[in-house]
Design a protein around this motif. Structure first.
Motif, mmCIF file in Angstrom:
data_model
loop_
_atom_site.group_PDB
_atom_site.id
_atom_site.type_symbol
_atom_site.label_atom_id
_atom_site.label_comp_id
_atom_site.label_asym_id
_atom_site.label_seq_id
_atom_site.Cartn_x
_atom_site.Cartn_y
_atom_site.Cartn_z
ATOM 1 N N ARG A 57 17.768 -19.040 -6.427
ATOM 2 C CA ARG A 57 17.588 -18.154 -5.272
ATOM 3 C C ARG A 57 16.132 -17.764 -5.156
ATOM 4 N NH1 ARG A 57 21.021 -17.045 -1.782
ATOM 5 N NH2 ARG A 57 19.892 -15.176 -1.186
ATOM 6 N N VAL A 58 15.655 -17.695 -3.927
ATOM 7 C CA VAL A 58 14.282 -17.293 -3.650
ATOM 8 C C VAL A 58 14.260 -16.233 -2.561
ATOM 9 C CG1 VAL A 58 13.196 -19.460 -4.379
ATOM 10 C CG2 VAL A 58 13.986 -19.219 -2.022
ATOM 11 N N SER A 59 13.163 -15.481 -2.550
ATOM 12 C CA SER A 59 12.939 -14.497 -1.491
ATOM 13 C C SER A 59 11.484 -14.608 -1.047
ATOM 14 C CB SER A 59 13.258 -13.082 -1.976
ATOM 15 O OG SER A 59 12.478 -12.764 -3.098
ATOM 16 N N PRO A 60 11.196 -14.235 0.204
ATOM 17 C CA PRO A 60 9.829 -14.405 0.712
ATOM 18 C C PRO A 60 8.873 -13.328 0.222
ATOM 19 C CG PRO A 60 11.221 -13.463 2.402
ATOM 20 C CD PRO A 60 12.108 -13.757 1.234
ATOM 21 N N ARG A 61 7.611 -13.712 0.078
ATOM 22 C CA ARG A 61 6.516 -12.759 -0.113
ATOM 23 C C ARG A 61 5.816 -12.689 1.243
ATOM 24 N NH1 ARG A 61 1.677 -14.455 -3.842
ATOM 25 N NH2 ARG A 61 3.333 -14.593 -5.402
ATOM 26 N N TRP A 62 5.857 -11.519 1.858
ATOM 27 C CA TRP A 62 5.328 -11.334 3.212
ATOM 28 C C TRP A 62 3.856 -10.953 3.194
ATOM 29 C CZ3 TRP A 62 8.560 -12.856 6.937
ATOM 30 C CH2 TRP A 62 9.927 -12.843 6.682
ATOM 31 N N LYS A 63 3.134 -11.333 4.263
ATOM 32 C CA LYS A 63 1.764 -10.856 4.462
ATOM 33 C C LYS A 63 1.792 -9.348 4.670
ATOM 34 C CE LYS A 63 -0.467 -12.680 7.827
ATOM 35 N NZ LYS A 63 -0.997 -13.429 8.987
ATOM 36 N N VAL A 64 0.692 -8.694 4.416
ATOM 37 C CA VAL A 64 0.591 -7.252 4.623
ATOM 38 C C VAL A 64 0.780 -6.922 6.100
ATOM 39 C CG1 VAL A 64 -0.931 -5.252 4.443
ATOM 40 C CG2 VAL A 64 -0.874 -6.944 2.599
ATOM 41 N N GLU A 65 0.123 -7.668 6.969
ATOM 42 C CA GLU A 65 0.250 -7.446 8.409
ATOM 43 C C GLU A 65 0.883 -8.677 9.048
ATOM 44 O OE1 GLU A 65 -3.100 -5.853 10.490
ATOM 45 O OE2 GLU A 65 -3.802 -4.791 8.705
ATOM 46 N N CYS A 66 2.140 -8.544 9.446
ATOM 47 C CA CYS A 66 2.875 -9.666 10.033
ATOM 48 C C CYS A 66 2.539 -9.819 11.513
ATOM 49 C CB CYS A 66 4.373 -9.454 9.843
ATOM 50 S SG CYS A 66 4.870 -9.545 8.109
ATOM 51 N N GLU A 67 2.590 -11.087 11.974
ATOM 52 C CA GLU A 67 2.280 -11.410 13.358
ATOM 53 C C GLU A 67 3.481 -11.975 14.102
ATOM 54 O OE1 GLU A 67 -1.095 -14.015 13.241
ATOM 55 O OE2 GLU A 67 -2.200 -12.668 11.925
ATOM 56 N N GLY A 68 4.602 -12.159 13.416
ATOM 57 C CA GLY A 68 5.795 -12.673 14.066
ATOM 58 C C GLY A 68 5.890 -14.186 14.098
ATOM 59 N N ASN A 69 5.316 -14.875 13.091
ATOM 60 C CA ASN A 69 5.435 -16.329 13.032
ATOM 61 C C ASN A 69 5.616 -16.777 11.586
ATOM 62 O OD1 ASN A 69 2.778 -16.737 11.819
ATOM 63 N ND2 ASN A 69 1.939 -16.225 13.826
ATOM 64 N N ILE A 70 5.764 -18.072 11.380
ATOM 65 C CA ILE A 70 6.040 -18.622 10.046
ATOM 66 C C ILE A 70 4.936 -18.286 9.049
ATOM 67 C CG2 ILE A 70 5.021 -20.882 10.525
ATOM 68 C CD1 ILE A 70 8.161 -20.193 8.399
#
Length: 80
Positions: A57-70
């Motif tokens: 199982r994996v989970s995402p590491r998100w950018k600090v400021e998201c822009e709504g794309n991959i």
């Protein structure tokens, strides 16, 4: 709706990444089937090689400021 977590369906290890790779330390390219998805997507997984396994199982590491794309997903990480 899909994800945000999922499972690794296939992977390959990158021991010596180059400047064009998304991560600068060793990592894996993996096909990840997000929860609720019909098909897998390819993305980088930040992990130790020993943590990598089909079905992990994996989970995402998100950018600090998201822009709504991959590109909002920096990489995935193996879930504990």
């Amino acid at each position: 709706p899909v994800g945000p977590g999922g499972v690794i369906t296939s992977w390959c290890w990158v021991s010596n990444p180059n400047a064009d790779h998304p991560l600068q330390g060793p990592f894996a390219w993996a096909l990840i089937k997000l929860d609720g998805a019909d098909t897998a997507m390819i993305h980088a997984v930040a992990a130790e090689e020993s943590q990598m396994a089909t079905g992990a199982r994996v989970s995402p590491r998100w950018k600090v400021e998201c822009e709504g794309n991959i590109h909002d997903i920096v990489c995935f990480e193996v879930a504990p």
